[in-house]
Design a protein around this motif. Structure first.
Motif, short mmCIF file in Angstrom:
data_model
loop_
_atom_site.label_atom_id
_atom_site.label_comp_id
_atom_site.label_asym_id
_atom_site.label_seq_id
_atom_site.Cartn_x
_atom_site.Cartn_y
_atom_site.Cartn_z
N ALA A 1 -7.79 -12.29 -8.61
CA ALA A 1 -8.06 -11.14 -9.19
C ALA A 1 -6.98 -9.99 -9.00
O ALA A 1 -6.63 -9.14 -9.87
CB ALA A 1 -9.40 -10.42 -8.91
N GLU A 2 -6.44 -9.99 -7.68
CA GLU A 2 -5.45 -8.84 -7.27
C GLU A 2 -4.44 -9.44 -8.04
O GLU A 2 -3.36 -8.45 -8.39
CB GLU A 2 -5.11 -9.05 -5.66
CG GLU A 2 -6.22 -8.66 -5.09
CD GLU A 2 -6.18 -8.78 -3.56
OE1 GLU A 2 -5.26 -9.41 -3.16
OE2 GLU A 2 -6.88 -8.40 -2.66
N ARG B 1 -2.19 -6.77 -10.56
CA ARG B 1 -0.86 -6.11 -10.58
C ARG B 1 0.04 -6.65 -11.53
O ARG B 1 0.87 -5.96 -12.26
CB ARG B 1 -0.05 -7.19 -9.19
CG ARG B 1 -0.55 -6.65 -7.96
CD ARG B 1 0.45 -7.13 -6.71
NE ARG B 1 0.22 -8.44 -6.55
CZ ARG B 1 -0.49 -9.02 -5.74
NH1 ARG B 1 -1.37 -8.37 -5.11
NH2 ARG B 1 -0.54 -10.28 -5.68
N ALA B 2 -0.27 -7.94 -12.35
CA ALA B 2 0.35 -8.37 -13.54
C ALA B 2 0.09 -7.18 -14.62
O ALA B 2 0.80 -6.65 -15.39
CB ALA B 2 -0.24 -9.64 -14.00
N ASP B 3 -1.10 -7.03 -14.81
CA ASP B 3 -1.57 -5.69 -15.76
C ASP B 3 -0.84 -4.69 -15.59
O ASP B 3 -0.43 -3.79 -16.53
CB ASP B 3 -3.15 -5.59 -15.80
CG ASP B 3 -3.99 -6.99 -15.94
OD1 ASP B 3 -3.26 -7.79 -16.92
OD2 ASP B 3 -5.28 -7.05 -15.82
N LEU C 1 -12.98 -20.52 -1.39
CA LEU C 1 -13.01 -20.43 -2.83
C LEU C 1 -12.94 -18.74 -3.03
O LEU C 1 -12.58 -18.30 -4.19
CB LEU C 1 -14.18 -21.08 -3.44
CG LEU C 1 -14.56 -20.77 -4.99
CD1 LEU C 1 -13.23 -21.35 -5.91
CD2 LEU C 1 -15.76 -21.63 -5.28
N GLU C 2 -13.92 -18.09 -2.49
CA GLU C 2 -13.87 -16.59 -2.45
C GLU C 2 -12.53 -15.95 -2.21
O GLU C 2 -12.13 -14.90 -3.15
CB GLU C 2 -14.87 -16.10 -1.59
CG GLU C 2 -16.47 -16.40 -2.03
CD GLU C 2 -16.99 -15.90 -3.26
OE1 GLU C 2 -16.35 -14.76 -3.46
OE2 GLU C 2 -17.75 -16.58 -3.97
N LEU C 3 -11.88 -16.43 -1.42
CA LEU C 3 -10.70 -15.72 -0.94
C LEU C 3 -9.55 -16.12 -2.24
O LEU C 3 -8.74 -15.13 -2.68
CB LEU C 3 -9.99 -16.59 0.17
CG LEU C 3 -10.55 -15.97 1.46
CD1 LEU C 3 -9.74 -16.78 2.63
CD2 LEU C 3 -10.43 -14.63 1.60
N LEU C 4 -9.72 -17.37 -2.92
CA LEU C 4 -8.63 -17.86 -3.84
C LEU C 4 -9.22 -16.89 -5.26
O LEU C 4 -8.42 -16.29 -6.00
CB LEU C 4 -9.03 -19.00 -4.21
CG LEU C 4 -8.46 -20.17 -3.29
CD1 LEU C 4 -8.89 -21.54 -3.79
CD2 LEU C 4 -6.93 -19.95 -3.54
N LYS C 5 -10.40 -16.64 -5.26
CA LYS C 5 -10.97 -15.60 -6.47
C LYS C 5 -10.35 -14.19 -6.26
O LYS C 5 -9.77 -13.72 -7.20
CB LYS C 5 -12.43 -15.57 -6.59
CG LYS C 5 -13.20 -16.94 -7.14
CD LYS C 5 -14.55 -16.75 -7.03
CE LYS C 5 -15.21 -17.98 -7.61
NZ LYS C 5 -16.57 -17.90 -7.81
N GLN C 6 -10.42 -13.62 -5.22
CA GLN C 6 -9.93 -12.35 -4.69
C GLN C 6 -8.42 -12.27 -5.02
O GLN C 6 -7.88 -11.40 -5.60
CB GLN C 6 -10.26 -11.95 -3.40
CG GLN C 6 -11.70 -11.81 -2.87
CD GLN C 6 -11.99 -11.58 -1.57
OE1 GLN C 6 -11.07 -11.24 -0.67
NE2 GLN C 6 -13.19 -11.27 -1.35
N ASP C 7 -7.67 -13.32 -4.56
CA ASP C 7 -6.10 -13.14 -4.75
C ASP C 7 -5.80 -13.45 -6.35
O ASP C 7 -4.92 -12.82 -6.57
CB ASP C 7 -5.49 -14.61 -4.11
CG ASP C 7 -5.51 -14.43 -2.76
OD1 ASP C 7 -5.74 -13.41 -2.13
OD2 ASP C 7 -5.47 -15.39 -1.72
#
Length: 273
Positions: free
Chosen positions: A55-56, A60-62, A47-53
């Protein structure tokens, strides 16, 4: 006494047999709990890895959206793509691609021709300018025509006419808000474009008063055979000379539409428009 001892021994063995299954059951439950705890920990890590992905990806979209907004603002403000450290010196890069598919019937057959539109062919342009003061600008202009399979060259018996490269404009100029513009080099003459444009909504890169140019290379037929007369030979809009090596003076525009131009070119050609 022997019977009592046997009874005590039997009771002790029975107690041990009854206690063993409870111990085994407790050990198995502990193992399951530990396994579940390990699985829960793995799920937390995923879940933490998914949250980090996520956020990244959002970052990138922003960033991409910010870049797109900056490009839009730059285009809207007509900012040059290249600029020196001096805000008065600029290089503008521009051009166009003007491809066409002509479907034409010559009285015998109907064909589709994939061409570059000679009305306003594909081109690449560089314009450098330097402001001497608020009213006067010095500049250079280079415009190259890059026209694969130009419509003025394509005909029924030559559908692949090759590539055309043309130094359309190579000039230096000085422009003043009060006195007009003086140009030296190859470019439009004074009479160029004076009879070219019409008032239709497609006038310009698609079509104008020179109705032959978009299919100018196609040849007339006598009903059976191709003739030597091209469409371009049969129509003329009486426009000016075009582009020549010349010196050209354009007076500043009077009101919305009136302008005086004069030029002197090679081979003793003189014009006023």
């Amino acid at each position: 006494m022997r019977h009592l001892s046997l009874a005590v021994a039997s009771f002790t063995v029975a107690a041990m047999v009854m206690a063993a299954p409870n111990a085994w059951a407790q050990s198995d439950a502990d193992a399951r709990i530990k396994a579940l705890e390990q699985q829960l920990e793995l799920l937390k890590q995923e879940l933490e890895l998914l949250k980090q992905d996520q956020a990244e990806t959002k970052a990138r979209a922003d960033e991409a959206q910010t870049t797109a907004d900056e490009v839009k603002e730059s285009v809207a403000a007509s900012q040059p793509l290249v600029s020196s450290g001096n805000s008065g010196v600029k290089l503008a890069i521009s051009g166009q691609i003007n491809r066409a598919v002509n479907v034409a019937n010559d009285g015998d057959t109907t064909k589709a021709y994939f061409v570059d539109n000679d009305v306003s062919n594909s081109r690449f342009r560089l314009v450098g300018t330097a402001n001497l003061d608020d009213a006067t600008t010095l500049g250079t202009k280079i415009e190259l025509g890059i026209s694969p399979n130009n419509s003025s060259n394509v005909s029924q018996d030559n559908e692949d006419a090759g590539d055309t490269f043309d130094e359309r404009v190579v000039e230096v100029f000085a422009r003043n808000d009060s006195y007009g513009r003086l140009s030296l080099g190859k470019g439009s003459t004074a009479s160029d474009n004076t009879a070219e444009y019409d008032l239709s909504l497609v006038a310009g890169p698609i079509m104008y008063s020179g109705v032959a140019d978009i299919v100018g290379g196609l040849r007339f037929t006598d009903g059976n055979n191709l003739s030597d007369i091209r469409v371009d030979d049969g129509f003329f809009n009486f426009d000016g000379v075009g582009r020549k090596d010349r010196v050209l003076y354009d007076k500043r525009v009077f009101g919305p539409v009136l302008q005086l131009s004069t030029k002197a070119a090679t081979v003793q050609r003189y014009e006023m428009a």
